[in-house]
Design an enzyme around this catalytic site. Structure first.
Site, short mmCIF file in Angstrom:
data_model
loop_
_atom_site.label_atom_id
_atom_site.label_comp_id
_atom_site.label_asym_id
_atom_site.label_seq_id
_atom_site.Cartn_x
_atom_site.Cartn_y
_atom_site.Cartn_z
N HIS A 89 3.21 1.30 -1.11
CA HIS A 89 2.36 0.90 -2.31
C HIS A 89 2.42 -0.51 -2.42
O HIS A 89 3.32 -1.35 -2.35
CB HIS A 89 3.05 1.83 -3.28
CG HIS A 89 2.91 3.32 -3.11
ND1 HIS A 89 3.52 4.02 -4.08
CD2 HIS A 89 2.12 4.23 -2.53
CE1 HIS A 89 3.01 5.19 -3.71
NE2 HIS A 89 2.33 5.21 -2.94
N TYR A 125 5.54 9.57 -9.52
CA TYR A 125 6.48 10.35 -9.00
C TYR A 125 7.72 10.98 -10.08
O TYR A 125 8.24 11.80 -9.74
CB TYR A 125 7.12 10.06 -7.61
CG TYR A 125 6.17 9.99 -6.52
CD1 TYR A 125 5.73 11.18 -6.03
CD2 TYR A 125 5.75 8.80 -6.13
CE1 TYR A 125 4.71 11.18 -5.16
CE2 TYR A 125 4.80 8.72 -5.02
CZ TYR A 125 4.16 10.04 -4.85
OH TYR A 125 3.39 9.78 -3.58
N ARG A 173 3.81 14.00 2.02
CA ARG A 173 4.31 12.68 1.71
C ARG A 173 4.73 12.62 0.22
O ARG A 173 5.58 11.97 -0.30
CB ARG A 173 2.93 11.86 1.85
CG ARG A 173 3.11 10.29 1.50
CD ARG A 173 2.10 9.53 1.84
NE ARG A 173 1.83 8.35 1.31
CZ ARG A 173 2.28 7.27 1.56
NH1 ARG A 173 2.96 7.14 2.48
NH2 ARG A 173 2.03 6.05 0.76
N LYS A 192 -2.23 1.71 5.54
CA LYS A 192 -3.32 1.61 4.46
C LYS A 192 -3.46 0.29 3.87
O LYS A 192 -2.22 -0.53 3.55
CB LYS A 192 -3.15 2.58 3.40
CG LYS A 192 -4.36 2.62 2.58
CD LYS A 192 -4.07 3.87 1.42
CE LYS A 192 -5.28 3.85 0.29
NZ LYS A 192 -5.07 5.15 -0.57
N HIS A 222 -1.17 15.51 2.98
CA HIS A 222 -0.47 14.28 1.98
C HIS A 222 0.55 14.90 0.99
O HIS A 222 1.32 14.25 0.67
CB HIS A 222 -1.62 13.99 1.34
CG HIS A 222 -1.54 12.43 1.14
ND1 HIS A 222 -1.56 11.44 1.91
CD2 HIS A 222 -1.12 11.81 -0.13
CE1 HIS A 222 -1.26 10.36 1.26
NE2 HIS A 222 -1.07 10.49 0.11
N ARG A 249 1.57 8.88 6.37
CA ARG A 249 0.17 9.35 6.15
C ARG A 249 -0.36 9.95 7.58
O ARG A 249 0.01 9.76 8.67
CB ARG A 249 -0.87 8.03 5.99
CG ARG A 249 -0.61 7.66 4.53
CD ARG A 249 -1.58 6.77 4.07
NE ARG A 249 -1.06 5.67 2.80
CZ ARG A 249 -0.41 4.84 2.78
NH1 ARG A 249 0.02 4.18 3.75
NH2 ARG A 249 -0.30 4.16 1.59
#
Length: 284
Positions: free
Chosen positions: A249, A258, A226, A158, A223, A133
């Site tokens: 995640h 995805y 990514r 994150k 982003h 990120r």
């Protein structure tokens, strides 16, 4: 910083919120206060709801931004001011399920071809080659690079989570060239006065310039690289669990989206129509 802002910041710090989240949340409350030109303590529940409607109807605020505003205000009134949440209700807006536009491998090569210096190349490589990120790129430090194990340690990403991501030989070579050229002492992207690292706005500005030079305006923020990292790895046969770990995640459900972005699988999938032994159709 006002006393209310300072108290809210302290409350968020105790709750483990990241620096970026604290900055965004405080900004949200300030915008509300500026809109009504008075302290948020003196703004009623109904006025807060009307402000959210104003942002949606008049300012065309995106649903994700609206939900961020709602979360910030709920925290401020519920935790900092300790108002009863039962009498204060702002429904979160349902966010449309839109797929991001993912750069193709060809377009990513274009972006690298227009990068003017090692700094711009390194930013692209960290975003696409390691799936970082923007906030993780700017805070990356020299100590985070493990050339022996060929991995990068991401500290407090994150959600306040540490993780390891892959370090490709190409990226390692660029990191070394960058170090020899700029001689960073702690973080790779320091401010000129050495007081810390650059802000994410600097990364976004570089990204916009690269898109403009490559004539690739259709893509969103950095982003999207990514997203491309995850999508292209999935197309190349990397399993979802590994991609989940690399991206950091919490839930595998976030990673499975995805699957909807892999055009390669669509191309390789046969339609049941093509398996029917249909008679030759005549053209009109």
């Amino acid at each position: 910083m006002s006393k209310l802002s300072e108290k809210m910041n302290d409350d968020m710090l105790l709750s483990g919120f990241s620096d970026n989240t604290r900055t965004v949340y405080i900004s949200c409350v300030r915008r509300l206060s500026k809109y009504y030109n008075r302290s948020p303590q003196n703004i009623s529940d109904e006025e807060v709801q009307q402000y959210i409607l104003f942002l949606l109807k008049k300012k065309n605020l995106s649903y994700s931004s609206c939900n961020c505003m709602v979360s910030a205000l709920k925290f401020f009134y519920g935790r900092t001011l300790k108002y009863s949440m039962t009498s204060f209700y702002i429904p979160s807006a349902k966010q449309p399920q839109k797929l991001p536009v993912v750069p193709s491998r060809k377009d990513i090569k274009k972006l690298f071809s227009v990068a003017k210096n090692l700094k711009q190349q390194l930013i692209l490589m960290l975003a696409y080659g390691a799936g970082l990120r923007a906030s993780e790129i700017i805070s990356l430090q020299i100590k985070n690079i493990d050339s022996e194990q060929m991995c990068i340690q991401i500290e407090q990403g994150k959600g306040g989570k540490d993780r390891y991501v892959i370090l490709s030989p190409c990226l390692l070579s660029t990191l070394r060239n960058y170090w020899h050229a700029y001689h960073p002492s702690t973080c790779f992207f320091p401010l000129e006065d050495g007081s810390g690292h650059i802000k994410t706005d600097a990364i976004r500005y570089i990204w916009k310039q690269l898109k403009k030079r490559a004539k690739l305006k259709k893509y969103g923020g950095i982003h999207s690289l990514r997203h491309a990292f995850a999508t292209h790895m999935l197309e190349d046969g990397v399993d979802l669990y590994t991609i989940k770990q690399l991206l950091g995640h919490t839930s595998i459900d976030t990673t499975t989206r995805y699957l909807r972005l892999t055009k390669k699988r669509l191309k390789e999938t046969t339609s049941p129509l093509d398996l029917l032994d249909l008679p030759k159709l005549m053209s009109e």
